[in-house]
Enzyme design. Structure first.
Site, mmCIF file in Angstrom:
data_model
loop_
_atom_site.group_PDB
_atom_site.id
_atom_site.type_symbol
_atom_site.label_atom_id
_atom_site.label_comp_id
_atom_site.label_asym_id
_atom_site.label_seq_id
_atom_site.Cartn_x
_atom_site.Cartn_y
_atom_site.Cartn_z
ATOM 1 C CB SER A 289 10.380 82.703 10.601
ATOM 2 O OG SER A 289 10.648 83.886 9.875
ATOM 3 C CD GLU B 122 11.184 86.637 5.754
ATOM 4 O OE1 GLU B 122 11.099 86.327 4.559
ATOM 5 O OE2 GLU B 122 11.233 87.809 6.155
ATOM 6 C CE1 TYR C 191 14.485 80.381 7.275
ATOM 7 C CE2 TYR C 191 12.887 82.167 7.104
ATOM 8 C CZ TYR C 191 13.706 81.360 7.874
ATOM 9 O OH TYR C 191 13.725 81.520 9.237
HETATM 10 P P1 NDP Z 1 21.690 80.576 12.463
HETATM 11 O O1 NDP Z 1 21.806 80.567 10.977
HETATM 12 O O2 NDP Z 1 22.612 81.443 13.250
HETATM 13 O O3 NDP Z 1 21.850 79.074 13.004
HETATM 14 C C1 NDP Z 1 21.345 77.981 12.294
HETATM 15 C C2 NDP Z 1 21.783 76.701 12.961
HETATM 16 O O4 NDP Z 1 21.276 75.584 12.219
HETATM 17 C C3 NDP Z 1 23.317 76.523 13.007
HETATM 18 O O5 NDP Z 1 23.673 75.939 14.233
HETATM 19 C C4 NDP Z 1 23.558 75.541 11.875
HETATM 20 O O6 NDP Z 1 24.722 74.769 12.025
HETATM 21 C C5 NDP Z 1 22.326 74.646 12.029
HETATM 22 N N1 NDP Z 1 22.095 73.817 10.837
HETATM 23 C C6 NDP Z 1 21.893 74.225 9.570
HETATM 24 N N2 NDP Z 1 21.730 73.164 8.762
HETATM 25 C C7 NDP Z 1 21.843 72.055 9.533
HETATM 26 C C8 NDP Z 1 21.780 70.674 9.272
HETATM 27 N N3 NDP Z 1 21.567 70.192 8.044
HETATM 28 N N4 NDP Z 1 21.939 69.815 10.313
HETATM 29 C C9 NDP Z 1 22.164 70.265 11.558
HETATM 30 N N5 NDP Z 1 22.241 71.584 11.866
HETATM 31 C C10 NDP Z 1 22.078 72.461 10.862
HETATM 32 O O7 NDP Z 1 20.162 80.931 12.809
HETATM 33 P P2 NDP Z 1 19.565 81.729 14.072
HETATM 34 O O8 NDP Z 1 20.227 81.270 15.303
HETATM 35 O O9 NDP Z 1 19.488 83.178 13.749
HETATM 36 O O10 NDP Z 1 18.052 81.219 14.042
HETATM 37 C C11 NDP Z 1 17.640 80.044 14.747
HETATM 38 C C12 NDP Z 1 16.351 79.537 14.135
HETATM 39 O O11 NDP Z 1 15.331 80.519 14.241
HETATM 40 C C13 NDP Z 1 16.427 79.193 12.651
HETATM 41 O O12 NDP Z 1 15.560 78.104 12.435
HETATM 42 C C14 NDP Z 1 15.885 80.428 11.965
HETATM 43 O O13 NDP Z 1 15.364 80.099 10.702
HETATM 44 C C15 NDP Z 1 14.815 80.836 12.951
HETATM 45 N N6 NDP Z 1 14.498 82.250 13.014
HETATM 46 C C16 NDP Z 1 15.481 83.182 13.210
HETATM 47 C C17 NDP Z 1 15.165 84.506 13.349
HETATM 48 C C18 NDP Z 1 16.203 85.541 13.554
HETATM 49 O O14 NDP Z 1 15.895 86.732 13.378
HETATM 50 N N7 NDP Z 1 17.409 85.192 13.953
HETATM 51 C C19 NDP Z 1 13.747 84.963 13.312
HETATM 52 C C20 NDP Z 1 12.800 83.885 13.123
HETATM 53 C C21 NDP Z 1 13.175 82.597 12.996
HETATM 54 P P3 NDP Z 1 26.157 75.278 11.439
HETATM 55 O O15 NDP Z 1 26.701 76.215 12.465
HETATM 56 O O16 NDP Z 1 26.900 74.017 11.299
HETATM 57 O O17 NDP Z 1 25.868 75.983 10.141
HETATM 58 P P1 GDR Z 2 15.543 88.487 6.769
HETATM 59 O O1 GDR Z 2 16.945 89.094 7.244
HETATM 60 O O2 GDR Z 2 15.521 88.181 5.331
HETATM 61 O O3 GDR Z 2 14.482 89.420 7.289
HETATM 62 O O4 GDR Z 2 15.515 87.097 7.550
HETATM 63 P P2 GDR Z 2 18.099 89.844 6.456
HETATM 64 O O5 GDR Z 2 18.867 90.564 7.484
HETATM 65 O O6 GDR Z 2 18.838 88.927 5.551
HETATM 66 O O7 GDR Z 2 17.304 90.885 5.522
HETATM 67 C C1 GDR Z 2 16.487 91.905 6.076
HETATM 68 C C2 GDR Z 2 16.096 92.890 4.969
HETATM 69 O O8 GDR Z 2 17.233 93.651 4.578
HETATM 70 C C3 GDR Z 2 17.278 93.729 3.160
HETATM 71 N N1 GDR Z 2 18.641 93.964 2.698
HETATM 72 C C4 GDR Z 2 19.669 93.122 2.812
HETATM 73 N N2 GDR Z 2 19.756 91.893 3.394
HETATM 74 C C5 GDR Z 2 20.956 91.274 3.388
HETATM 75 N N3 GDR Z 2 21.076 90.095 3.998
HETATM 76 N N4 GDR Z 2 22.074 91.828 2.804
HETATM 77 C C6 GDR Z 2 22.029 93.054 2.195
HETATM 78 O O9 GDR Z 2 23.031 93.548 1.686
HETATM 79 C C7 GDR Z 2 20.775 93.728 2.212
HETATM 80 N N5 GDR Z 2 20.368 94.947 1.744
HETATM 81 C C8 GDR Z 2 19.067 95.064 2.043
HETATM 82 C C9 GDR Z 2 16.708 92.378 2.725
HETATM 83 O O10 GDR Z 2 16.342 92.414 1.345
HETATM 84 C C10 GDR Z 2 15.556 92.219 3.704
HETATM 85 O O11 GDR Z 2 14.441 92.929 3.239
HETATM 86 C C11 GDR Z 2 15.908 86.991 8.915
HETATM 87 C C12 GDR Z 2 16.501 85.581 9.129
HETATM 88 O O12 GDR Z 2 17.063 85.525 10.418
HETATM 89 C C13 GDR Z 2 15.428 84.523 9.007
HETATM 90 O O13 GDR Z 2 15.966 83.256 9.388
HETATM 91 C C14 GDR Z 2 14.254 84.888 9.937
HETATM 92 O O14 GDR Z 2 13.232 83.952 9.820
HETATM 93 C C15 GDR Z 2 13.740 86.281 9.623
HETATM 94 O O15 GDR Z 2 14.810 87.209 9.775
HETATM 95 C C16 GDR Z 2 12.624 86.710 10.568
#
Ligand code: NDP
Ligand code: GDR
Length: 348
Positions: free
Chosen positions: A125, A127, A149
């Site tokens: 990520s 992050e 995280y």
């Molecule tokens: P989601 O939160 O939508 O999905 C997370 C998944 O992980 C769900 O299927 C969840 O299952 C599963 N999970 C969580 N805990 C466990 C556990 N203990 N055992 C088995 N499964 C588990 O995330 P995204 O699809 O958005 O992201 C996918 C991956 O990419 C994550 O690792 C995230 O950190 C990373 N990522 C995401 C980004 C983004 O912008 N979306 C950017 C960069 C990285 P359940 O449905 O049961 O909760």
């Molecule tokens: P992020 O996503 O932390 O970048 O992680 P998120 O959408 O939660 O926050 C993005 C930015 O928006 C600001 N923010 C708020 N965020 C949330 N959730 N709710 C609010 O009300 C709000 N107001 C402002 C946050 O402070 C932050 O700066 C996502 C996840 O998908 C991670 O798993 C992944 O790794 C990174 O993107 C890349």
């Protein structure tokens, strides 16, 4: 026929990746964890639930991961499962370290023991770069994680590289910047906004409470990004890749564009609430995807304006269908107002 095992198949990326791989002709297996209420709505929404082989496993139980490998006998493992919400990682720091960090080693160890020829994708990520940057970030930029995280993801990043170098496992880190879609979880800021805008436009809600409006993110479209995961594993050599759009926008701009989409003024509905501020936030992220473009031929197709349109239109369409009494798999009606849920440590 190639076989893929996806961890996190019930999440946003897992669902889109499963659809993509099925269309490529793969036999797709996914691990899901036992929950008191089934959680397959994304797979049902995409119409692929019946095409997937589901295996019960949990990241904190390494034997269940090994068992999942034995059952699926995959050519490729896409490790997407994680505690993925940055805000929650401040509340459950140890759990996040175990699930988002240490479990990457459990999966790699299982692969090493079962079949080191399996190709491995790690969901890394942006992050991991953390706060304090104002430059466009690439694979060589310094890492300075700013949340539990991010620290866990940085551990996952390094352990993936270590297994690649020490055991010759074909293991890649996809350093993905934020990517969004109508299947995004409702706690993430983009979907929180698009869902609220749809409800406000239809008279179901009146206000939207947010935290840091100045944070800048490089937001792409999830279906584009899952293709990059697949492309990394098809290359001759394993490597790490930034996946991004190269554009960055503030949360305020995202809000403004979403409200514009339905002809409303965001300032009349949005209020800042300290409960949504993080103890530390990442204020700027923007990625340089040159390596991915040159080596694996990946480029983003959907950029900011189109992403906003896709998300607002789909949430609007869902709430309209709901008002007409239609029933279909969808998360929002069961999602409580966030102010009921918040207990996190607030920035003073
Ligand atoms: P989601 O939160 O939508 O999905 C997370 C998944 O992980 C769900 O299927 C969840 O299952 C599963 N999970 C969580 N805990 C466990 C556990 N203990 N055992 C088995 N499964 C588990 O995330 P995204 O699809 O958005 O992201 C996918 C991956 O990419 C994550 O690792 C995230 O950190 C990373 N990522 C995401 C980004 C983004 O912008 N979306 C950017 C960069 C990285 P359940 O449905 O049961 O909760
Ligand atoms: P992020 O996503 O932390 O970048 O992680 P998120 O959408 O939660 O926050 C993005 C930015 O928006 C600001 N923010 C708020 N965020 C949330 N959730 N709710 C609010 O009300 C709000 N107001 C402002 C946050 O402070 C932050 O700066 C996502 C996840 O998908 C991670 O798993 C992944 O790794 C990174 O993107 C890349």
């Amino acid at each position: 026929m190639k076989r893929a095992l996806i961890t996190g198949i019930t999440g946003q990326d897992g669902a889109y990746l499963a659809k993509f791989l099925i269309e490529k002709g793969y036999e797709v297996y996914g691990i899901y964890r036992r929950l008191s209420t089934p959680n397959f709505w994304r797979l049902q929404y995409l119409g692929i639930f019946d095409k997937i082989n589901l295996i019960s496993a949990d990241l904190i139980d390494e034997f269940s991961l090994l068992e999942a490998l034995k059952i699926s006998d995959p050519d490729e493992v896409y490790h997407l499962a994680a505690q993925s919400f940055v805000g929650a990682s401040f509340e459950q720091a140890v759990g996040t370290a175990q699930v988002t960090g240490v479990a990457v080693t459990s999966m790699l160890e299982a692969i090493r023991h079962y079949n080191p020829e399996i190709k491995f994708y790690q969901a890394s990520s942006s992050e991991i770069y953390g706060d304090g940057h104002d430059e466009i970030l690439n694979e060589n930029s310094p890492f300075k994680p700013s949340s539990p995280y991010a620290a866990a993801k940085l551990y996952g990043y390094w352990i993936t590289r270590i297994y690649r170098e020490a055991y010759d496992i074909f293991a890649c880190n996809g350093i993905l910047f934020n990517h969004e879609s109508p299947l995004r979880g409702l706690e993430f800021v983009t979907r929180k906004i698009s869902n609220a805008v749809a409800k406000i436009a239809l008279g179901l809600e009146n206000r939207l409470l947010l935290g840091n409006l100045d944070a800048k993110r490089d937001w792409g479209y999830a279906p584009d990004y899952v293709e990059a995961m697949y492309m990394m594993l098809q290359h001759e050599v394993p490597d790490d890749y930034v996946i991004a759009t190269g554009e960055t926008h503030t949360v305020r701009e995202f809000c403004e564009r979403c409200f514009d989409e339905v002809g409303l003024d965001w300032q009349e509905h949005v209020k800042v609430d300290k409960r949504f501020m993080r103890p530390i936030d990442v204020n700027f992220l923007c990625g340089d995807y040159t390596r991915a473009k040159e080596k694996i031929g990946w480029e983003p197709r959907v950029k900011f304006d189109e992403l906003v349109k896709i998300m607002v239109r789909e949430d609007l369409n869902r709430w309209e269908r709901w008002q007409n009494g239609e029933k279909f798999p969808w998360d929002a009606p069961n999602h409580p107002n966030e102010t009921k849920l918040i207990t996190r440590t607030v920035r003073s």
